[in-house]
Motif scaffolding. Structure first.
Motif, PDB file in Angstrom:
ATOM      1  N   ALA A 161       1.036  -1.255   0.523  1.00  0.00           N
ATOM      2  CA  ALA A 161       0.129   0.321   0.430  1.00  0.00           C
ATOM      3  C   ALA A 161       1.077   0.935   0.356  1.00  0.00           C
ATOM      4  N   VAL A 162       0.364   2.889  -0.915  1.00  0.00           N
ATOM      5  CA  VAL A 162       1.229   3.534  -0.919  1.00  0.00           C
ATOM      6  C   VAL A 162       0.099   4.673  -0.197  1.00  0.00           C
ATOM      7  N   ILE A 163       0.507   5.270   0.721  1.00  0.00           N
ATOM      8  CA  ILE A 163       0.084   6.449   0.754  1.00  0.00           C
ATOM      9  C   ILE A 163       0.754   7.186   0.001  1.00  0.00           C
ATOM     10  N   THR A 164      -0.249   8.150  -0.503  1.00  0.00           N
ATOM     11  CA  THR A 164       0.152   9.641  -1.244  1.00  0.00           C
ATOM     12  C   THR A 164       0.010  10.166  -0.751  1.00  0.00           C
ATOM     13  N   LYS A 165       0.944  11.734  -1.340  1.00  0.00           N
ATOM     14  CA  LYS A 165      -0.031  13.311  -1.017  1.00  0.00           C
ATOM     15  C   LYS A 165       0.889  13.356   0.220  1.00  0.00           C
ATOM     16  N   ILE A 166       1.823  13.320   0.736  1.00  0.00           N
ATOM     17  CA  ILE A 166       1.562  13.207   2.567  1.00  0.00           C
ATOM     18  C   ILE A 166       1.807  14.727   2.484  1.00  0.00           C
ATOM     19  N   ASP A 167       2.513  14.779   1.509  1.00  0.00           N
ATOM     20  CA  ASP A 167       2.802  16.892   1.571  1.00  0.00           C
ATOM     21  C   ASP A 167       1.410  16.977   1.778  1.00  0.00           C
ATOM     22  N   LEU A 168       0.225  16.582   1.439  1.00  0.00           N
ATOM     23  CA  LEU A 168      -0.568  18.229   2.099  1.00  0.00           C
ATOM     24  C   LEU A 168      -1.393  17.235   3.350  1.00  0.00           C
ATOM     25  N   LEU A 169      -0.781  16.945   3.868  1.00  0.00           N
ATOM     26  CA  LEU A 169      -1.096  15.928   5.483  1.00  0.00           C
ATOM     27  C   LEU A 169      -1.340  16.857   6.291  1.00  0.00           C
ATOM     28  N   PRO A 170      -0.323  18.304   6.514  1.00  0.00           N
ATOM     29  CA  PRO A 170      -1.282  19.646   7.011  1.00  0.00           C
ATOM     30  C   PRO A 170      -1.986  19.784   7.139  1.00  0.00           C
ATOM     31  N   HIS A 171      -2.886  19.726   5.608  1.00  0.00           N
ATOM     32  CA  HIS A 171      -3.890  21.088   5.381  1.00  0.00           C
ATOM     33  C   HIS A 171      -4.791  19.890   5.249  1.00  0.00           C
ATOM     34  N   VAL A 172      -5.156  18.681   5.856  1.00  0.00           N
ATOM     35  CA  VAL A 172      -6.476  17.477   5.512  1.00  0.00           C
ATOM     36  C   VAL A 172      -6.531  16.831   7.514  1.00  0.00           C
ATOM     37  N   ARG A 173      -7.478  16.450   7.361  1.00  0.00           N
ATOM     38  CA  ARG A 173      -8.160  15.895   8.417  1.00  0.00           C
ATOM     39  C   ARG A 173      -7.824  14.023   7.684  1.00  0.00           C
ATOM     40  N   PHE A 174      -6.352  13.186   8.582  1.00  0.00           N
ATOM     41  CA  PHE A 174      -6.280  12.308   7.829  1.00  0.00           C
ATOM     42  C   PHE A 174      -5.104  11.274   8.916  1.00  0.00           C
ATOM     43  N   ASP A 175      -5.603  10.670   9.883  1.00  0.00           N
ATOM     44  CA  ASP A 175      -4.998   9.774  10.682  1.00  0.00           C
ATOM     45  C   ASP A 175      -4.712   8.291  10.605  1.00  0.00           C
ATOM     46  N   GLU A 176      -2.914   8.725  10.145  1.00  0.00           N
ATOM     47  CA  GLU A 176      -2.180   7.932   9.651  1.00  0.00           C
ATOM     48  C   GLU A 176      -2.087   6.985  10.123  1.00  0.00           C
ATOM     49  N   SER A 177      -1.944   7.158  11.932  1.00  0.00           N
ATOM     50  CA  SER A 177      -2.045   5.225  12.508  1.00  0.00           C
ATOM     51  C   SER A 177      -2.887   4.837  11.929  1.00  0.00           C
ATOM     52  N   ALA A 178      -4.620   5.731  11.950  1.00  0.00           N
ATOM     53  CA  ALA A 178      -5.867   4.619  12.513  1.00  0.00           C
ATOM     54  C   ALA A 178      -5.490   3.680  10.696  1.00  0.00           C
ATOM     55  N   VAL A 179      -5.101   4.658   9.325  1.00  0.00           N
ATOM     56  CA  VAL A 179      -4.742   3.616   7.924  1.00  0.00           C
ATOM     57  C   VAL A 179      -4.323   2.550   8.303  1.00  0.00           C
ATOM     58  N   ASN A 180      -3.023   3.127   8.991  1.00  0.00           N
ATOM     59  CA  ASN A 180      -1.793   1.450   9.335  1.00  0.00           C
ATOM     60  C   ASN A 180      -2.712   0.640   9.665  1.00  0.00           C
ATOM     61  N   GLU A 181      -3.513   0.622  10.675  1.00  0.00           N
ATOM     62  CA  GLU A 181      -3.603  -0.247  11.870  1.00  0.00           C
ATOM     63  C   GLU A 181      -5.027  -1.126  10.646  1.00  0.00           C
ATOM     64  N   GLN A 182      -5.737  -0.564   9.785  1.00  0.00           N
ATOM     65  CA  GLN A 182      -6.785  -0.953   9.060  1.00  0.00           C
ATOM     66  C   GLN A 182      -5.981  -1.699   8.352  1.00  0.00           C
ATOM     67  N   ILE A 183      -5.065  -1.629   7.526  1.00  0.00           N
ATOM     68  CA  ILE A 183      -3.872  -1.628   5.959  1.00  0.00           C
ATOM     69  C   ILE A 183      -3.607  -3.062   7.034  1.00  0.00           C
ATOM     70  N   THR A 184      -2.602  -3.494   7.793  1.00  0.00           N
ATOM     71  CA  THR A 184      -1.739  -4.284   9.207  1.00  0.00           C
ATOM     72  C   THR A 184      -3.371  -5.324   9.034  1.00  0.00           C
TER      73      THR A 184
END
Ligand code: MG
Ligand code: ZN
Length: 221
Positions: A161-184
């Motif tokens: 899995a590739v999480i893309t556009k991480i430069d936009l993280l400061p501008h959006v609501r995106f809980d990356e650890s939750a996503v990693n947990e779901q993927i795992t």
């Protein structure tokens, strides 16, 4: 014939075509990666960044699926590699027969790596084996952090899995650890990358990963 049986038949036919592709790719030791995501997650942009960094070292080609237009293949050809566009005429996935037709048409010769960019869709392409070594699923941070559990099929089938556009993280609501947990949860032994082709963050690790997969294919006779 009930619809379910027709779908089963189509998938069986596809599996046969995929098996013969897989043999061909094994003989040529071509690494084949099938990129799947929603429209706009950055498949073509990631391929541009990848191809630009690998094209002097490896023999590369790409097959792009879209319901209309040659735009994506044109973007990849601009980097100096061969690319075939498959216009699916409305269909939301690529199938193995389309890949073998595109290979004949493209006449790429012996390849080190073949990139397949599937039609932008998180559901349909999941069911179609293209004889690839692996499915790569992309999720951009602008799409929301609930997507892996909403589309469990692709996130459990894709080994990467590739999480893309991480430069936009400061501008959006995106809980990356939750996503990693779901993927795992869906794919316990899978690999997760995070990157931005705009800033270049994470791209080097991604390129190392592709290179390693290519090496693995060469030693797996
Ligand atoms: Mg694209
Ligand atoms: Zn479809």
């Amino acid at each position: 014939m009930p619809t379910l049986d027709i779908k089963q038949n189509i998938l069986q036919e596809n599996a046969k075509a995929a098996e013969s592709l897989r043999k061909q790719f094994a003989t040529n030791k071509t690494l084949v990666l099938n990129f799947i995501s929603s429209p706009g997650s950055g498949k073509t942009s990631l391929l541009e960044a990848t191809i630009a960094r690998l094209k002097d070292k490896y023999r590369l080609a790409a097959i792009d699926g879209d319901i209309a237009t040659e735009r994506d293949a044109d973007r990849l050809r601009a980097l100096g590699i061969s690319a075939e566009q498959i216009s699916t005429g409305g269909a939301c996935h690529l199938d193995a027969r389309q890949i073998s037709t595109a290979l004949k048409k493209g006449n790429f010769g012996k390849l080190d790596i073949l990139f397949i960019e599937n039609v932008g869709n998180l559901i349909c392409p999941t069911s179609y084996d293209l004889g690839e070594d692996g499915k790569i699923v992309l999720l951009s941070v602008t799409e929301g952090d609930d997507k892996p559990f909403k589309y469990p099929g692709i996130f459990s089938k894709a080994d990467t899995a590739v999480i893309t556009k991480i430069d936009l993280l400061p501008h959006v609501r995106f809980d990356e650890s939750a996503v990693n947990e779901q993927i795992t949860t869906l794919r316990p032994n899978g690999t997760i990358h995070r990157l931005s082709v705009t800033t270049g963050e994470g791209v080097e690790g991604w390129i190392k990963f592709i290179t390693q997969r290519f090496q693995n294919k060469q030693t797996r006779a």
